[in-house]
Design an enzyme around this catalytic site. Structure first.
Site, short mmCIF file in Angstrom:
data_model
loop_
_atom_site.label_atom_id
_atom_site.label_comp_id
_atom_site.label_asym_id
_atom_site.label_seq_id
_atom_site.Cartn_x
_atom_site.Cartn_y
_atom_site.Cartn_z
N ASP A 35 42.28 42.35 11.76
CA ASP A 35 41.84 41.66 10.55
C ASP A 35 42.52 40.32 10.34
O ASP A 35 42.30 39.67 9.31
CB ASP A 35 42.10 42.53 9.32
CG ASP A 35 43.58 42.64 9.00
OD1 ASP A 35 44.39 42.96 9.90
OD2 ASP A 35 43.95 42.39 7.83
N ASP B 247 43.95 47.92 14.75
CA ASP B 247 44.99 47.64 13.76
C ASP B 247 44.83 48.59 12.57
O ASP B 247 43.78 49.22 12.40
CB ASP B 247 44.88 46.18 13.32
CG ASP B 247 45.87 45.80 12.25
OD1 ASP B 247 47.07 46.00 12.46
OD2 ASP B 247 45.44 45.33 11.18
N ASP C 247 46.64 48.30 8.74
CA ASP C 247 46.56 47.68 7.40
C ASP C 247 45.54 46.56 7.39
O ASP C 247 45.59 45.64 8.21
CB ASP C 247 47.92 47.11 6.99
CG ASP C 247 48.98 48.18 6.86
OD1 ASP C 247 48.84 49.04 5.99
OD2 ASP C 247 49.95 48.16 7.66
#
Length: 218
Positions: free
Chosen positions: A174, A10, A12
């Site tokens: 995240d 991922d 961001d």
């Protein structure tokens, strides 16, 4: 890492702390529209589900009705896109350990793909600006497929592009979006303990392992 043949990472909140970019672009958009601004703390809870969700959340946060937000969404998107492209990467930073972690994965001979809910037109320039683009064989954004994370489709499509089975493809993210998508796709998943998870404890998201830095993947 035993049995892993590729990795999906991922963007961001996992590789790059982009909260400052979101803050600058989103509040510039809201100012253009004469709407109340939003704080970084509020933005942190809004990010992770794509730009359309972020914009709608900011409009609703400012007191608009659902219908009002929907009516303003097209103009808001146009203005947000212009502001974001103008500042993309200027208020963001690569998290410590990211380069080390990606380098370690590449040293294992694993092909890597970046999969983000961020629009592809935002993601590619950001990776390039931060010197991370060279790590990835593929980059897919929130507009690359018919659906976005937490739907498993983007992960399954990315596994196809990598040429690996989901069970052999590690997802690194995240948030609960990454964990839920990985579980549904059949991918093992590692989540970082920093980043953005809509204000919820990351330990509550589906995961096989929690790490404090991508360097722990070495």
């Amino acid at each position: 890492m035993q049995g892993i043949r590729a990795a999906i990472v991922d963007l961001d909140g996992t590789m790059v702390d982009t909260l400052g970019d979101f803050d600058a672009a989103l509040n510039a958009m809201l100012k253009d529209l004469g709407r109340p601004t939003v704080s970084r703390a509020d933005i942190e809870h809004m990010v992770g589900k794509g730009s359309a969700h972020l914009i709608r959340s900011a409009l609703l946060h400012g007191g608009l009705s659902s219908d009002g937000a929907a009516a303003l969404q097209p103009e808001a998107w146009t203005r947000y896109q212009a502001h974001y492209l103008a500042i993309n990467g200027q208020h963001s930073a690569v998290y410590p350990g990211v380069v080390e972690g990606l380098s370690a994965l590449r040293a294992r001979g694993l092909p890597l793909a970046c999969l983000t809910n961020k629009p592809l037109s935002f993601a590619r320039p950001l990776l390039q600006a931060k010197g991370l683009d060279g790590f990835f064989a593929h980059v897919f954004g929130g507009d690359s497929f018919e659906r976005t994370k937490p739907d498993p489709l983007p992960l399954l499509k990315t596994c196809d592009a990598l040429g690996t089975a989901p069970a052999q493809t590690l997802m690194v993210g995240d948030s609960q979006n990454d964990g839920l998508a990985a579980r549904a796709a059949g991918c093992p998943v590692v989540l970082v303990t920093y980043g953005y998870n809509h204000g919820d404890p990351i330990a509550e998201a589906p995961h096989d392992r929690l790490i404090g830095s991508l360097s722990e993947l070495a």
